[in-house]
Motif scaffolding. Structure first.
Motif, PDB file in Angstrom:
ATOM      1  N   GLY A 218      11.580  30.920  21.827  1.00 31.40           N
ATOM      2  CA  GLY A 218      12.104  32.285  21.888  1.00 31.40           C
ATOM      3  C   GLY A 218      13.612  32.315  22.062  1.00 31.40           C
ATOM      4  N   TYR A 219      14.102  31.526  22.999  1.00 33.96           N
ATOM      5  CA  TYR A 219      15.556  31.471  23.190  1.00 33.96           C
ATOM      6  C   TYR A 219      16.246  30.859  21.975  1.00 33.96           C
ATOM      7  CZ  TYR A 219      15.332  32.875  28.115  1.00 33.96           C
ATOM      8  OH  TYR A 219      15.149  33.587  29.284  1.00 33.96           O
ATOM      9  N   ALA A 220      15.633  29.838  21.393  1.00 37.46           N
ATOM     10  CA  ALA A 220      16.222  29.213  20.204  1.00 37.46           C
ATOM     11  C   ALA A 220      16.373  30.224  19.071  1.00 37.46           C
ATOM     12  CB  ALA A 220      15.359  28.036  19.752  1.00 37.46           C
ATOM     13  N   ALA A 221      15.363  31.074  18.890  1.00 39.99           N
ATOM     14  CA  ALA A 221      15.420  32.076  17.822  1.00 39.99           C
ATOM     15  C   ALA A 221      16.573  33.053  18.053  1.00 39.99           C
ATOM     16  CB  ALA A 221      14.094  32.828  17.750  1.00 39.99           C
ATOM     17  N   ALA A 222      16.756  33.488  19.309  1.00 40.91           N
ATOM     18  CA  ALA A 222      17.847  34.416  19.615  1.00 40.91           C
ATOM     19  C   ALA A 222      19.199  33.767  19.370  1.00 40.91           C
ATOM     20  CB  ALA A 222      17.731  34.875  21.074  1.00 40.91           C
ATOM     21  N   ILE A 223      19.324  32.501  19.714  1.00 38.80           N
ATOM     22  CA  ILE A 223      20.593  31.792  19.555  1.00 38.80           C
ATOM     23  C   ILE A 223      20.893  31.536  18.087  1.00 38.80           C
ATOM     24  CG2 ILE A 223      21.704  29.558  19.962  1.00 38.80           C
ATOM     25  CD1 ILE A 223      20.230  29.617  22.740  1.00 38.80           C
ATOM     26  N   ILE A 224      19.911  31.039  17.349  1.00 36.70           N
ATOM     27  CA  ILE A 224      20.129  30.742  15.932  1.00 36.70           C
ATOM     28  C   ILE A 224      20.483  32.014  15.161  1.00 36.70           C
ATOM     29  CG2 ILE A 224      18.969  30.010  13.817  1.00 36.70           C
ATOM     30  CD1 ILE A 224      17.422  27.995  15.612  1.00 36.70           C
ATOM     31  N   ALA A 225      19.820  33.109  15.513  1.00 36.50           N
ATOM     32  CA  ALA A 225      20.086  34.375  14.819  1.00 36.50           C
ATOM     33  C   ALA A 225      21.480  34.913  15.105  1.00 36.50           C
ATOM     34  CB  ALA A 225      19.049  35.416  15.226  1.00 36.50           C
ATOM     35  N   SER A 226      22.121  34.419  16.171  1.00 35.92           N
ATOM     36  CA  SER A 226      23.423  34.951  16.572  1.00 35.92           C
ATOM     37  C   SER A 226      24.574  33.982  16.351  1.00 35.92           C
ATOM     38  CB  SER A 226      23.377  35.340  18.060  1.00 35.92           C
ATOM     39  OG  SER A 226      22.377  36.304  18.307  1.00 35.92           O
ATOM     40  N   ARG A 227      24.307  32.807  15.796  1.00 37.31           N
ATOM     41  CA  ARG A 227      25.396  31.842  15.614  1.00 37.31           C
ATOM     42  C   ARG A 227      26.473  32.357  14.658  1.00 37.31           C
ATOM     43  NH1 ARG A 227      24.591  27.379  13.195  1.00 37.31           N
ATOM     44  NH2 ARG A 227      26.385  26.277  14.124  1.00 37.31           N
ATOM     45  N   TYR A 228      26.115  33.293  13.806  1.00 37.05           N
ATOM     46  CA  TYR A 228      27.122  33.839  12.895  1.00 37.05           C
ATOM     47  C   TYR A 228      28.221  34.568  13.652  1.00 37.05           C
ATOM     48  CZ  TYR A 228      25.445  38.623  13.550  1.00 37.05           C
ATOM     49  OH  TYR A 228      25.124  39.847  14.089  1.00 37.05           O
ATOM     50  N   ARG A 229      27.947  34.935  14.916  1.00 37.82           N
ATOM     51  CA  ARG A 229      28.946  35.643  15.716  1.00 37.82           C
ATOM     52  C   ARG A 229      30.006  34.711  16.302  1.00 37.82           C
ATOM     53  NH1 ARG A 229      25.234  39.584  19.603  1.00 37.82           N
ATOM     54  NH2 ARG A 229      24.239  40.815  17.943  1.00 37.82           N
ATOM     55  N   LEU A 230      29.772  33.429  16.268  1.00 38.34           N
ATOM     56  CA  LEU A 230      30.701  32.487  16.885  1.00 38.34           C
ATOM     57  C   LEU A 230      32.098  32.635  16.293  1.00 38.34           C
ATOM     58  CD1 LEU A 230      28.325  29.414  17.031  1.00 38.34           C
ATOM     59  CD2 LEU A 230      29.414  30.473  19.027  1.00 38.34           C
ATOM     60  N   THR A 231      33.070  32.809  17.173  1.00 36.42           N
ATOM     61  CA  THR A 231      34.451  33.053  16.764  1.00 36.42           C
ATOM     62  C   THR A 231      35.345  31.941  17.293  1.00 36.42           C
ATOM     63  OG1 THR A 231      34.078  35.441  16.831  1.00 36.42           O
ATOM     64  CG2 THR A 231      36.360  34.684  16.843  1.00 36.42           C
ATOM     65  N   LYS A 232      36.209  31.426  16.462  1.00 42.24           N
ATOM     66  CA  LYS A 232      37.094  30.341  16.864  1.00 42.24           C
ATOM     67  C   LYS A 232      38.075  30.807  17.939  1.00 42.24           C
ATOM     68  CE  LYS A 232      40.475  26.995  15.154  1.00 42.24           C
ATOM     69  NZ  LYS A 232      41.280  26.544  13.993  1.00 42.24           N
ATOM     70  N   MET A 233      38.253  29.978  18.950  1.00 44.07           N
ATOM     71  CA  MET A 233      39.195  30.243  20.031  1.00 44.07           C
ATOM     72  C   MET A 233      40.495  29.500  19.743  1.00 44.07           C
ATOM     73  SD  MET A 233      36.572  29.896  23.276  1.00 44.07           S
ATOM     74  CE  MET A 233      37.957  29.857  24.435  1.00 44.07           C
ATOM     75  N   ASP A 234      41.593  30.234  19.595  1.00 46.25           N
ATOM     76  CA  ASP A 234      42.885  29.611  19.334  1.00 46.25           C
ATOM     77  C   ASP A 234      43.510  29.056  20.610  1.00 46.25           C
ATOM     78  OD1 ASP A 234      42.838  30.119  16.583  1.00 46.25           O
ATOM     79  OD2 ASP A 234      43.533  32.173  16.907  1.00 46.25           O
TER      80      ASP A 234
END
Length: 446
Positions: free
Chosen positions: A264-280
């Motif tokens: 369940g947690y894996a599904a939530a995380i995988i579905a949201s990885r597109y939100r990952l934003t690079k930190m400068d």
């Protein structure tokens, strides 16, 4: 723009057959393993000079004494990581003891091996430093965690009151549904995913070793992504949280439950990885502070009540070969009543006189992300207060970090029932939760 480097290593810390498992009131010699336990080390460096590291153990907890031993070794080796490492545990209840807890069951040879392996793992991660990029994001999961302390019709609070209990009025407190993520990438490929999730790591029971749902979550993420991305789970405040849905009659104990929650947690995380934003801005800062965590002082009324309860049930015994469970606690079975009365009496008649000095640590990455280590099983309300006061948009909270003093709630959570705040010699005083918040605020402001 900072230069950012990263190194990672993990090693197996699965105990040998027969070493008892920690997490319940009686020792459970293990009969094998569902899956392996690991120590994971992530080392970071910015601008070639500023260091920080996170070490995560698939263990119920680590003690301040273990942290001091590890730090002493790093200092003796003149390691640049000395004083810069955040140590935390996933709180699995199917891993070995790291100190005596309810019973004298720790294994000194296992502890010696654990410390040696930890130093070796850190040194390997340090030696592997290479250019990297850091990404962050936040999501949530609202279906897998529940407040486990309930206000009952009699006005008292009961922990794990049982499924479909008609005397439940409402949960005592809230639930932290947030999932925070840091992902390290090297040459465009994810190299480590760090997650911060609030849930108790106690779904399996029994006498087989397991990393519980964090281990199953990692396996599921790796399966879905198609490569072995290491996943380091930092457990957010969960002292009053677990996975039991009291509105459902379904059994929620066993390895299948660990798999369900992990997926369940894996599904939530995988579905949201597109939100990952690079930190400068990845500038590193590590600050810490020691504080006193005094032991609970029993009131006169509590002492008299405990003495009366113990006298009433002093001859009660638990059936041979059976560990008492949360259901026994909720039902107030006679042996359990005696057990907790005896623990309360010990606060007055055999108090711990030494001062207990613990440590909080804050590790920050630029001006966007901070990780706060709390040496206890904090209630979620403590985490909410720290996040609200934090200047960092994403504030990870690492309970069971830098030590373990047991459950810590806010003053209003004491004296009204519930297993977590029932008096014992080692229980932290009612004021310690406020101290944790104030120390965190001070460190986050630096």
């Amino acid at each position: 723009m900072n230069t950012f480097e990263f190194g990672y290593k993990q090693n197996d810390i699965t105990p040998k057959y027969g070493i008892p498992l920690c997490g319940y009131f009686n020792e459970r010699p293990n009969k094998g393993a569902y899956d392996r336990l690991n120590v994971k080390a992530a080392v970071f460096r910015t601008d070639g000079k500023d260091y920080a590291a996170i070490v995560s153990f698939d263990l119920c907890f680590i003690t301040a004494a273990i942290v001091k031993d590890l730090e002493a070794v790093l200092k003796a080796k003149n390691s640049p990581l000395a004083g810069k490492v955040m140590y935390c545990a996933t709180h699995t209840h199917t891993g070995p003891y790291t100190t005596n807890c309810f019973t004298d069951a720790s294994d000194s040879s296992y502890l010696d091996d654990l410390k040696e392996t930890t130093i070796r793992t850190l040194e390997s991660a340090l030696a592997g430093l290479a250019p990297a990029e850091l990404y962050s994001a936040q999501t949530e999961c609202t279906t897998l965690a529940f407040n486990r302390r309930y206000v009952m019709k009699n006005g008292k609070v009961l922990t794990n009151p049982g499924k479909l209990n008609p005397d439940i009025v409402r949960p005592e407190g809230g639930v932290d549904h947030a999932i925070m993520m840091l992902e390290v990438r090297q040459n465009g490929l994810p190299a480590l995913l760090i997650t911060n999730i609030s849930n108790h790591t106690d779904t399996i029971g029994g006498d087989f070793v397991s990393a519980d749902w964090p281990g199953r979550m990692e396996a599921e993420i790796q399966h879905e992504l198609g490569f072995d991305l290491p996943v380091m789970t930092i457990i957010a405040p969960q002292g009053n949280i677990n996975h039991f849905d009291v509105t459902s009659p379904v059994n929620q104990t066993g390895y299948e439950e660990a798999k369900r929650i992990g997926k369940g947690y894996a599904a939530a995380i995988i579905a949201s990885r597109y939100r990952l934003t690079k930190m400068d801005n990845t500038a590193l800062k590590v600050v810490s502070k020691e504080f006193e965590a005094p032991y609970l002082q029993l009131t006169d009324e509590e002492y008299v009540a405990a003495k009366a309860t113990f006298e009433k049930f002093k001859d009660e015994v638990m059936e041979a070969g059976r560990d008492f469970t949360s259901e026994d606690i909720a039902k107030g079975t006679p042996f359990v009543m005696k057990f907790f009365a005896e623990r309360a009496i010990g606060c007055r008649e055999n108090p711990i006189k030494e001062k207990r000095i613990e440590q909080e640590m804050v590790m920050s990455f630029g001006d966007q992300v901070a990780i706060v280590a709390l040496p206890c099983e904090a209630f979620v309300e403590i985490g909410f207060a720290i996040r609200e006061a934090s200047k960092y948009p994403m504030t990870f909270l690492a309970t069971l970090g830098m030590g373990e003093i047991g459950y810590v709630g806010l003053p209003e959570n004491y004296g009204i029932g519930g297993y977590e705040t029932s008096p014992s010699r080692g229980l932290a005083d009612r004021t310690v939760g406020v101290t944790l918040i104030e120390v965190a605020k001070e460190l986050l402001a630096k």
